[in-house]
Design a protein around this motif. Structure first.
Motif, PDB file in Angstrom:
ATOM      1  N   GLY A  94       0.678  -1.236   0.037  1.00  0.00           N
ATOM      2  CA  GLY A  94      -0.043  -0.010  -0.163  1.00  0.00           C
ATOM      3  C   GLY A  94       0.940   1.458   0.144  1.00  0.00           C
ATOM      4  N   LEU A  95       1.947   1.348   0.918  1.00  0.00           N
ATOM      5  CA  LEU A  95       2.986   2.418   0.860  1.00  0.00           C
ATOM      6  C   LEU A  95       3.451   2.748  -0.529  1.00  0.00           C
ATOM      7  N   GLN A 131       5.966  14.750   9.140  1.00  0.00           N
ATOM      8  CA  GLN A 131       6.495  14.111  10.140  1.00  0.00           C
ATOM      9  C   GLN A 131       5.788  13.543  11.344  1.00  0.00           C
ATOM     10  N   VAL A 132       4.278  13.730  11.226  1.00  0.00           N
ATOM     11  CA  VAL A 132       3.388  13.172  12.009  1.00  0.00           C
ATOM     12  C   VAL A 132       3.130  11.621  12.092  1.00  0.00           C
ATOM     13  N   LEU A 133       3.162  11.233  13.371  1.00  0.00           N
ATOM     14  CA  LEU A 133       2.559   9.694  13.667  1.00  0.00           C
ATOM     15  C   LEU A 133       1.452   9.939  14.588  1.00  0.00           C
ATOM     16  N   ALA A 134       0.343   9.403  14.035  1.00  0.00           N
ATOM     17  CA  ALA A 134      -0.775   9.446  15.391  1.00  0.00           C
ATOM     18  C   ALA A 134      -1.666   8.202  15.207  1.00  0.00           C
ATOM     19  N   PRO A 145      -7.865   3.924  13.007  1.00  0.00           N
ATOM     20  CA  PRO A 145      -6.700   4.439  12.035  1.00  0.00           C
ATOM     21  C   PRO A 145      -5.712   4.664  12.594  1.00  0.00           C
ATOM     22  N   VAL A 146      -4.460   4.645  11.659  1.00  0.00           N
ATOM     23  CA  VAL A 146      -3.138   5.090  11.998  1.00  0.00           C
ATOM     24  C   VAL A 146      -2.826   5.989  10.764  1.00  0.00           C
ATOM     25  N   LEU A 147      -2.340   7.257  11.449  1.00  0.00           N
ATOM     26  CA  LEU A 147      -2.026   8.260  10.373  1.00  0.00           C
ATOM     27  C   LEU A 147      -0.295   8.022  10.233  1.00  0.00           C
ATOM     28  N   LEU A 148       0.188   7.940   9.215  1.00  0.00           N
ATOM     29  CA  LEU A 148       1.649   7.693   9.096  1.00  0.00           C
ATOM     30  C   LEU A 148       2.214   8.790   8.051  1.00  0.00           C
ATOM     31  N   GLY A 149       2.832   9.948   8.737  1.00  0.00           N
ATOM     32  CA  GLY A 149       3.372  10.920   7.832  1.00  0.00           C
ATOM     33  C   GLY A 149       4.639  10.198   6.717  1.00  0.00           C
ATOM     34  N   TRP A 153       7.203   6.675   5.789  1.00  0.00           N
ATOM     35  CA  TRP A 153       6.608   5.586   5.152  1.00  0.00           C
ATOM     36  C   TRP A 153       7.937   4.497   4.741  1.00  0.00           C
ATOM     37  N   VAL A 154       9.147   5.107   4.426  1.00  0.00           N
ATOM     38  CA  VAL A 154      10.364   4.060   3.905  1.00  0.00           C
ATOM     39  C   VAL A 154      10.633   3.374   5.519  1.00  0.00           C
ATOM     40  N   GLY A 155      10.729   3.944   6.536  1.00  0.00           N
ATOM     41  CA  GLY A 155      11.014   3.235   7.768  1.00  0.00           C
ATOM     42  C   GLY A 155       9.947   2.275   7.959  1.00  0.00           C
TER      43      GLY A 155
END
Length: 209
Positions: A94-95, A131-134, A145-149, A153-155
């Motif tokens: 998905g990413l 930069q956000v992680l939520a 849900p999880v929010l990935l800045g 994504w690569v990490g």
């Protein structure tokens, strides 16, 4: 524009992870019906309702049947050939699919969570920045849900192995995670079995009585 804090209106890519075989349920949960709609249809609609700018659905087990039966209008369908390896491979798939988009963040939703609402999605999307992680916060803890800045994504993809998804990456950055309370507008439970589906339906009937 400040790319660290883009502010309201920053584009967000929705990701529905729907590739599993649903072994405990007996069939792919994407094809399970709740209130007249397949779970995968509900998940797409939830992310599209005034929340995400684009939505991608990761399919795997019985992908042909899901694609034929489900109305996924407005969503990009991505098939994960390695779906049997666990949720981690679906998250990576998905990413990779949303990487070419202008999205500053990806909002990840599991297909088997019909209690997630558009309002819960909006609360998380409002924090979108590279930069956000939520994570969504409930009375019993944090979850999807999880929010990935985008900066993560690569990490996340590198650490997503087996059936753990983004968990290892998030565990190492727990102090950076913003927890967004959504328990007043959403149910963070998942549906693993038919008994879970029955309980979800019963809870909805009781709430509307």
């Amino acid at each position: 524009m400040d790319v660290t804090h883009p502010g309201p209106g920053a584009p967000v890519a929705g990701l529905v992870l729907a590739a599993g075989a649903g072994r405990r349920y007996g069939r792919p949960k994407a094809l399970v019906e709740v209130h007249g709609r397949l779970l995968v249809e509900r998940a797409v609609a939830t992310l599209r309702a005034d929340g995400c700018d684009s939505v991608s659905v990761v399919l795997g087990a019985d992908a042909e049947s899901v694609g034929a039966r489900a109305d996924l209008t407005g969503a990009a369908v991505v098939v994960n050939p390695d779906w049997a390896g666990g949720m981690g491979s679906s998250l990576r798939t998905g990413l990779a699919a949303v990487m070419p988009t202008p999205a500053v963040a990806a909002l990840v939703l599991l297909v088997d969570m019909p209690g997630i609402t558009p309002e819960a999605v909006r609360r998380l999307v409002g924090l979108a920045a590279p930069q956000v992680l939520a994570m969504a916060g409930y009375q019993t803890g944090r979850g999807h849900p999880v929010l990935l800045g985008r900066a993560h994504w690569v990490g996340v993809a590198a650490s997503a192995v087996g059936d753990v998804g983004a968990r290892p990456y998030l565990r190492e950055r727990v102090e950076q995670i913003r927890v967004v309370p959504v328990g007043d507008v959403a149910d963070g439970g998942d549906i693993d079995t038919e008994a879970d589906r029955v309980r979800f339906l019963a809870a909805g009937e009781a709430a509307s009585a």
